[in-house]
Every structure is written in C-alpha cells, then in structure tokens.
Design a protein around this motif. Structure first.
Motif, short mmCIF file in Angstrom:
data_model
loop_
_atom_site.label_atom_id
_atom_site.label_comp_id
_atom_site.label_asym_id
_atom_site.label_seq_id
_atom_site.Cartn_x
_atom_site.Cartn_y
_atom_site.Cartn_z
N ALA C 224 61.94 30.43 12.99
CA ALA C 224 62.89 31.52 13.15
C ALA C 224 63.23 32.13 11.79
N SER C 227 60.35 34.10 10.31
CA SER C 227 60.05 35.38 10.95
C SER C 227 60.70 36.54 10.19
N ASN C 228 61.78 36.24 9.48
CA ASN C 228 62.52 37.30 8.83
C ASN C 228 62.08 37.54 7.39
N ASP C 231 55.51 38.21 5.43
CA ASP C 231 54.58 39.23 5.88
C ASP C 231 53.48 38.59 6.71
N THR C 247 53.01 38.40 10.60
CA THR C 247 54.13 37.78 11.30
C THR C 247 54.33 38.34 12.70
N SER C 248 54.32 39.67 12.82
CA SER C 248 54.58 40.25 14.14
C SER C 248 53.48 39.86 15.11
N PHE C 251 54.11 36.26 16.40
CA PHE C 251 55.16 36.11 17.40
C PHE C 251 54.80 36.82 18.71
N ASN C 252 54.11 37.95 18.60
CA ASN C 252 53.81 38.71 19.81
C ASN C 252 52.60 38.17 20.54
N GLN C 261 53.95 26.46 21.26
CA GLN C 261 55.00 25.44 21.42
C GLN C 261 56.07 25.62 20.36
N LEU C 262 55.63 25.88 19.12
CA LEU C 262 56.60 26.06 18.04
C LEU C 262 57.52 27.23 18.33
N ALA C 264 58.21 28.48 21.21
CA ALA C 264 59.06 28.18 22.36
C ALA C 264 60.22 27.27 21.98
#
Lengths: 324, 320, 273
Positions: C224, C227-228, C231, C247-248, C251-252, C261-262, C264
């Motif tokens: 988490a 993610s912020n 890059d 990164t996007s 996650f997508n 799993q990570l 989730a």
C-alpha cells in the motif's frame, strides 16, 4: 461486563515531571463484543490496555478512576487475586510475538503452563488440552509446533502460539495489542481471519488495539478513537467508517490505502496526511489536544477542552463542532 | 559431538602451549635445585656437576623439553628432585584434595548465590536487595588473604573447627559416618573462605543477568497470563538468563582454583597449593611444571563442563 | 504521461544484472555446509529521477539486495552498474565518489543515531567523515539538510532521543542528504511509523525527489505504501524477482498469483466505506 469510569494513569519518569498518559477515560465492553481502540503511537493505547490487567510498569505513579470487571473492582484487588484473574478471566496478547514467548521452553509446555497456573490439573492432562487446542487453531502440523522451541517457528506460527496462550483458559476478555503489526501481509490476513473465527467460536469479548482503521474494520463491532490519552470518538464500526465525526478520525481514515473507484488503481501524487505530530508526554496542552493539527480549528478550541457529546445510537465525540 | 571432539583437540594444543611457556619461565628463573648444594663446602663441585648431568640439567633447553615430553608420555610427568620420585603420583594424591576443596566450594557458592541473586533481582531496589548488594560489596572489598586470617582467628578462639590439615590423627580408626564428619569439619574453614570470596562476584552477575531478563517482554507476558511469581523467576527467568551464567561457571572454577591454591597454603590443606610453593622455593622445576599443568587441566575441565552445560541448557545452541 | 516518456528514453542510472548472493549455512565445524541462496539472478534497472520499489515478505532477500547495492556486502556473482561504471570492480579513486552518490536509509533510525551527539552533529557526521568544509560550514550545510526534511533548525542542538519516531526518520534522511547524493536506497525506511506520519514522509520523499533530482530504490513489505511512491514495482520472492512493471499496471493487472495475494492482503476499509 467491563466498565471503565474516569480512568487516569500518570507516569513519573525518572527525574522528570508527572505526565498523564491516560486521561479521564470512560468506556465499556459487553460480553462477547469486539471493540477496537484506534490511535497513533504514543496516544496511550498500550497504557490503557496494561492498566486493565494492572501490569503497568513501576513508573506509573498514579492510577485513578474505576475499572469494574463484572462486579469486581480491579483497582482494589491484591497481587494474588490479580494473578488468578490474569490469563484466566482477562488475558492479553502483546505486541511482537517474536519476543513474547519464553525462548528456552517448548511451545506446548508454555501453553500448558497457563492452564497449570489456574487449574489444579496434572501435567499430562494440561498437555492433552493444549494439543486439542492447537488442532483447533488451524496449525497444519500441530504436533511439530507443540514440541518446537519459539525460534524454530515462523512469525505467523509464533503469533498463533501466543494467541493459544491467551485463550487456553477461555477468558471472558482478550486484549490484543497490535497483534498483526509485526507480521508479513499475507500472514496478517490469516491471523485476522483466525480472530474472527475465535470470536464466533468462543464468545469471548475482544479489545483490539491498532493504529490502522483498516485492520480494525475487519474484526471489531465498535471503535474507540484515542488521542493524547483521551477517547475522542466512539461509534459502531460501520458508522465511524462511513461517517466519521471528529477531524482526527477523518484524518486517520483518509490515510488508508484505497484502490479507488471500481477497484482501479490511480496513483496519488500528494497523499492526504495529518500534519504535525501527536503531542509528546511532556508537551503542555491548552484546550483541545488535537487543535494544533486540526484543519477545522475554531476560536473555542484553545480556550478549554471539549466535553464529550452523546449522539444517537450510542455515538460519542469530543469536539466543538458538535457542541462540546 | 563433533564439537566436543574439536574442543578436545584444542585442549591438547592448549596444554602443549602451557607446558612450553612454563618450561621457558622456569628456565629463565635464575638457579636450580642444585644451586644450594654448591654453597655447601662438604659437597664437591664435581659431585654437583655429576648430579646435574644425571638429571639432565646441563643439557640445552630444547633437549630437556624433549626428555620431559618422553617422561610425560610414560605417564611420569618428570622427576621430582626433592622427593626423588616421578612427579605424577605426588601430584595425583594432592590433586584429589584440591579437587575436593574446589568442587565443594564451587557447588556451595553457586547453590547459595543462585537463590540469593534471584531473590534480590525480584525485589530490585527494595530494602532486601539493598542489604544484599551492600553486603556483597563489602565482602568483595575484603582480600582473600584477610578473609582466611579472620576465619582462622575465629576458629582458633572458639575452637569449633580444626585449623588445618585434611583429617584428624584418629581418622583411620573412625567409622564411615565419623570419617565424613571429620572431613566436613576439616574442610569447613577453607570452603567457607573460598565461598565467601567468590560469592559476591557470582551474586552480582546472577542478579544483573536476571534483572535484565525480568525486564524482557516474555516475562511480562508470562505475568500477564497469571503464571505464579515463583515459576516466573525459576522456570522462565533463570533458564533464559543461564547462558552468560554458565560461561561464568567455567570462569569461576578457574578463579576458585587459584584462590584455593592460596587458601590451601594458609590453612595447610594438603592440596597442590602447598606442594607448588614448596617446589618453587626448592627450584624443583619438574614438580612446578607438573603442578601448573594440573591446574591448567582443572581450568580447562571447568570450561569444558560449562560448554557441555550450555549445550544442554539452550535449545538454540543444541539445534544448530 | 511525461513520466512515461522519461522512463523510455533516458539511460538507466542503476543497472543490475544476474545478481546472486549465496550464504554458507551450518556451524563452522559442521562437515556438511548447505548453501542458502538469498538472491538469485536479480535483474533490474532504474531510470534517473524515478523510483523502483522492491516488495516482498520477510526472507525474500530484499535487505540483502539493499546491502549489496550499498556495497556493504559482496555479491557472489552478477553485475551492478552505476552511471555506466561497474561498481564491483571500481578503481579505488572512484570508491569515495560512489560512497557519496549512493546513500542508505534504514528502518528504525533510533539504533543508528548516536544519542551522545546533537541532531546537527549527527547530520554533519558524513561531512566530517569525508573531510568536507570547515566546522561552521558543516553546521550550515547540516542545518540546511534538516530544513529540507522539515526539521526546524532550532532543534539542531537537541538530542535525537527527544525526537519522535517520525522526526528521527527525518533526521536519518537529512543525514543521508547532506552529502548531496543522487541515489537513495530506502530499506523499510517508513516501516513502523503511523499511517498519518508515513503519509507525511511519502510526501516529503516525493518533494525532495522532484527538487533534488534523486533516484530511489524503495524496499518494503508494504504494498500500500509503495503504491504511492514508486514508478515501478518489483515483487520479490525467495531471492528472485517474479514480477516487475509500472505501479499502475501492477495494481490494475497483477499477473503473478503471489502478487494478487499480496494486493488482496492490503488492509482496506472495503465494504464499510
């Protein structure tokens, strides 16, 4: 079942002035209820938990108020009565499973020790009960765990062993202080699932302490938000997450990771945060302790401390926005 | 087990090194056993020279060392000039007494120090802890020699204990129980002296090791689970604090041994101590070296025992 | 979009190829020693002014990777290139230069900050080690670095023990920045901080990155958080990188089951909010 009224705990660190770590705290926990205690580090969560078990360090010079457990006033108990209470009626899961277990005793024996401390049972009977419990706790190889020393276990297995110690005497209240913070993310969700399972199976009341609203959201029915030793907001989990009242709660919730609409991830270049730091134990507080960090501060805020305002559905909040 | 095999080899090398060093030091000291004969006008220089060459003292040092090694391998450990016998039987008889004294003292001082240390640490900064700490500090400040003399004085004035020797003259006529009684009476003073000398150090180490462990999270969680305080102290804290203490045990055997050599001399306990002093004064070099080697052997034995205990006590070491 | 173009065109600042690290396990007297492969065949590159995050759970080899890159540990095999120079066989005159360029920030700075020194002395210490500037000059530069990390210069003479957890981490960051490095390795640098403080620190890191043209390697178990700031993300498991992408994208559209799993297991408010 547990009723805390006006609890104040003061510390006197060596050579320094007295400070109140917990200040005029009121709350109660019904039997079988899971309550969360939310707040940043240093806001008095752990002190509050330790004072329920009367395990405060010697530097805690003053404990005032009342803690009723059923009909017993815990603050009036002697050392031997407390010993019989701890682990049997109220038990605690401490932070960091890595160091909460005795490094030179087999895990099974350690859990059995807790039974022996409270019941006059034979060694063999205790060990059998422990084996049965380990099987229930979802250990894939309960036998190995039973005979292992703590250093031979993984972080998640150790935390399960610590949980087993806490519930083996079927206490009516279990206090868990950041029980998943030290664990890897995938193990963390397993342990949270285990807690939910225990809640359903043992009908034990839980007091969960965490700095993460998202973790509490997964396990508790009601959340108490703590800031600078005071409880600043109290509500049902769903209510508080949907519609937080106190600006501090709003700030904490905004810091939680979200995937965004329809689960799509979009990078945020500036993260919402709460500016500044929580007040340290020696900082002087005028008025509302959150005022220096509050985005919605008003004139009244420095004048005096807001009173608790009771709202509908047993909600409560300490903020001038709602009357205070 | 491989580990102990290794340790054994280390021990061999250690003993070899000690033997070389003690040989060198003894050789560097001026004079030898026959030096005094030379001053005696009734013995001719030729006789002295013949004696010296008979015992090999005119040989160069490496050769003497080599001959001594041969005698070690024969199990004689060299030859005592003053007793005119091989060194080993002399030493073995004395070593038994030293071992009896040191082992009794070690056992007793640990048996006293452990409960005292645990008790004191559990009442940290309370009056009992203060009294014990002050008492041991005072004891620590008294030199062993002074302690021995004071104890001797008390024994002399009161007449409760014999002030020297191993047995009474009537020892051989006593029955089994009487023999034990007599030995206890004789050993009491030197053991007291050693125990009082080593107790403060042991006590302080045990106390501080426990104070540290008692602060650790797993002790707090044991108390949080309502484990009775006695079990917390002896079943949780003590085993967890044991590692440095077991190492200290090996070390304490060494210090007790050197202290006991002194006490033996003062209280005329027939151990290695008096024999060593006598041998040094007479420049009976092989006896000196033999005694040093025996002391080293005790020391190493103590440490080996400590290692074994460590291995048994700590699952983390055992599992490796 | 600007970031995308940047990613594609520039030469990488750091390039790692086939990096492996093996440890011999077993006691020194054991006959059989078995090898533990902490890293095996790790490959990645980081463009200047971008952030690569390496995520994984304990024992995945993340810290070994950080230590190898910071030259605190010798890799068993592989190559590390920095600005076109191979770090593993660097001429000795360049070693000092690299030491200034690459800085490491650890988790829990408490143990890394000498409590006998004042805050400003701690920040100035790397300058002393590299023999730079006069005493006054060093103090000046240290105070500037403290200001950059949001610490008031008035606190310069406080002991690090008087600082809160987040402030200590700022102090550790100031210390890393004082030599003017180009590449920061942040090894779990924000773990153990409160979420609100973590968010402050992430904003600060992004800010400093933009103003000082820094490149980050961010090592963490916390997806988490990553993610912020990142890059690109590399997911590590058992010593190898199993998935690496923007990164996007990660996650997508996570490809690897473990990555799914990570993601989730990130605590979220979920159905409540």
């Amino acid at each position: 079942m547990l009723q805390v009224r006006g609890l104040t705990v003061r510390y006197r660190p060596e050579g320094r002035a007295e400070v109140a770590a917990v200040n005029q705290v009121d709350f109660s926990i019904a039997s079988g209820e899971a309550v969360g205690l939310l707040g940043e580090s240093g806001c008095g969560k752990t002190t509050l938990a330790l004072s329920l078990l009367r395990l405060l360090p010697a530097t805690a010079c003053e404990v005032r108020g009342s803690i009723f457990f059923g009909k017993t006033e815990l603050l009036g108990l002697g050392e031997s009565e407390l010993r019989r209470l701890r682990g049997a009626k109220i038990s605690m899961i401490f932070q960091e499973p890595e160091i909460s277990l005795n490094p030179v005793m087999r895990v099974g024996e350690q859990i059995a020790e807790v039974i022996r401390a409270h019941h006059p049972k034979g060694r063999q009977q205790c060990l059998d009960e422990v084996r049965a419990l380990l099987d229930q706790l979802g250990f894939s190889d309960a036998h190995r765990i039973f005979n292992a020393y703590p250093h031979q276990l993984s972080g998640g297995q150790r935390q399960r062993a610590v949980i087993a110690q806490a519930i083996v005497c079927k206490p009516s209240l279990v206090i868990a202080d950041e029980p998943t913070t030290a664990l890897d993310p995938t193990v963390q969700s397993e342990i949270l699932a285990l807690f939910n399972d225990l809640k359903a199976r043992f009908q034990t009341a839980f007091l969960f302490i965490s700095h993460s609203p998202a973790i509490l959201a997964k396990v508790v029915d009601r959340i108490l938000v703590m800031y600078a030793g005071r409880i600043v907001e109290e509500a049902e989990t769903t209510q508080i997450l949907r519609h937080p009242l106190h600006p501090y709660t709003v700030g904490l919730l905004r810091c939680v990771f979200e995937l965004g609409d329809e689960g799509a991830f979009r990078p945020r270049r500036v993260l919402p945060s709460i500016p500044g730091n929580p007040p340290g134990p020696t900082d002087l507080i005028h008025g509302c302790p959150f005022e220096p960090r509050c985005p919605e501060r008003m004139e009244d805020c420095t004048a005096r401390e807001p009173r608790e305002v009771k709202l509908e559905d047993s909600r409560g909040v300490r903020c001038f926005k709602y009357g205070g | 087990m491989r580990y102990f095999f290794r340790r054994l080899i280390h021990t061999m090398f250690l003993l070899l090194g000690v033997s070389v060093l003690s040989f060198l030091f003894v050789a560097l000291a001026p004079g030898d056993y026959f030096e005094e004969m030379r001053l005696n006008p009734q013995i001719s220089q030729a006789t002295v020279a013949a004696m010296r060459s008979k015992y090999g003292l005119d040989q160069p040092l490496p050769k003497r060392y080599f001959r001594w090694m041969q005698s070690v391998l024969r199990g004689e450990l060299g030859f005592s000039f003053s007793y005119d016998t091989p060194v080993r039987p002399l030493l073995v008889a004395r070593a038994k007494n030293t071992l009896l004294l040191t082992a009794t003292a070690a056992l007793l001082s640990w048996l006293v120090a452990i409960p005292l240390g645990v008790w004191s640490s559990s009442r940290k900064a309370k009056w009992l802890d203060r009294v014990l700490t002050l008492g041991t500090t005072t004891l620590l400040a008294i030199p062993d020699l002074m302690l021995a003399l004071v104890l001797l004085l008390i024994a002399l004035r009161t007449g409760w204990f014999p002030t020297g020797g191993l047995h009474d003259i009537r020892f051989s006529r006593l029955n089994a129980w009487g023999k034990v009684e007599d030995t206890v009476a004789h050993i009491f003073l030197p053991v007291m002296c050693l125990v009082l000398g080593s107790l403060p150090i042991l006590f302080r180490h045990i106390r501080s090791a426990l104070v540290e462990v008692l602060d650790s999270p797993f002790i707090r969680s044991a108390r949080g689970h309502g484990i009775p305080e006695g079990r917390v102290l002896f079943l949780y804290a003590l085993p967890a604090a044991a590692n440095p203490l077991i190492s200290l045990f090996g070390f304490s055997v060494g210090t007790l041994l050197s202290a006991s050599l002194l006490v033996e001399v003062l209280m005329s306990w027939p151990g290695i101590g008096p024999l060593l002093v006598e041998a040094i004064l007479a420049r009976d070099i092989y006896l000196v070296i033999g005694a040093v080697m025996f002391s080293t052997l005790f020391l190493v034995g103590g440490n080996l025992l400590a290692d074994l205990l460590l291995y048994l006590a700590d699952p983390r070491i055992r599992m490796e | 979009m600007v970031a995308d173009i940047k990613l594609q065109t520039e030469e990488p600042l750091v390039r790692v190829r086939g990096l492996s690290k093996r440890y011999a396990q077993g006691h020194w007297f054991a006959r059989k020693k078995y090898l533990i492969e902490a890293l095996s065949g790790v490959e990645f590159s980081i463009r200047p002014r971008s952030t690569l995050a390496v995520v994984g759970e304990s024992g995945a080899g993340k810290s070994t990777l950080a230590r190898c890159l910071a030259r605190l540990e010798e890799p068993s095999s592989g190559e590390i290139w920095y600005e076109g120079k191979s770090l593993l066989d660097l001429p000795s005159k360049d070693r000092l230069w690299v030491r200034r360029q690459i800085q490491l920030v650890f988790q829990d700075p408490t143990s890394a900050l000498n409590p006998r020194l004042s805050a400003v002395e701690i920040v100035a210490e790397p300058l002393v080690i590299h023999g730079e500037g006069s005493k006054v000059d060093r103090r000046e530069r240290a105070l500037t670095a403290m200001e950059q990390t949001g610490l008031s210069p008035q606190w310069g003479d406080k002991s690090p023990l008087e600082f809160s957890g987040g402030q200590r981490q700022r102090l550790a960051l100031a210390r890393a920045l004082v030599l003017g490095p180009k590449f920061l390795i942040l090894d779990e640098a924000l773990a153990g901080l409160d979420l609100s403080i973590q968010a402050q620190m992430v904003n600060l890191l992004l800010d400093i990155q933009a103003t000082q043209a820094l490149t980050y390697l961010y090592i963490s178990h916390d997806l988490a958080l990553v993610s912020n700031i990142a890059d690109e993300v590399a997911v590590m498991r058992e010593g190898t990188i199993i998935e690496r992408c923007r990164t996007s994208e990660l996650f997508n559209n996570p490809r690897h089951l473990y990555t799914q799993q990570l993601i989730a297991s990130i605590p979220r408010l979920g159905s409540h909010a």
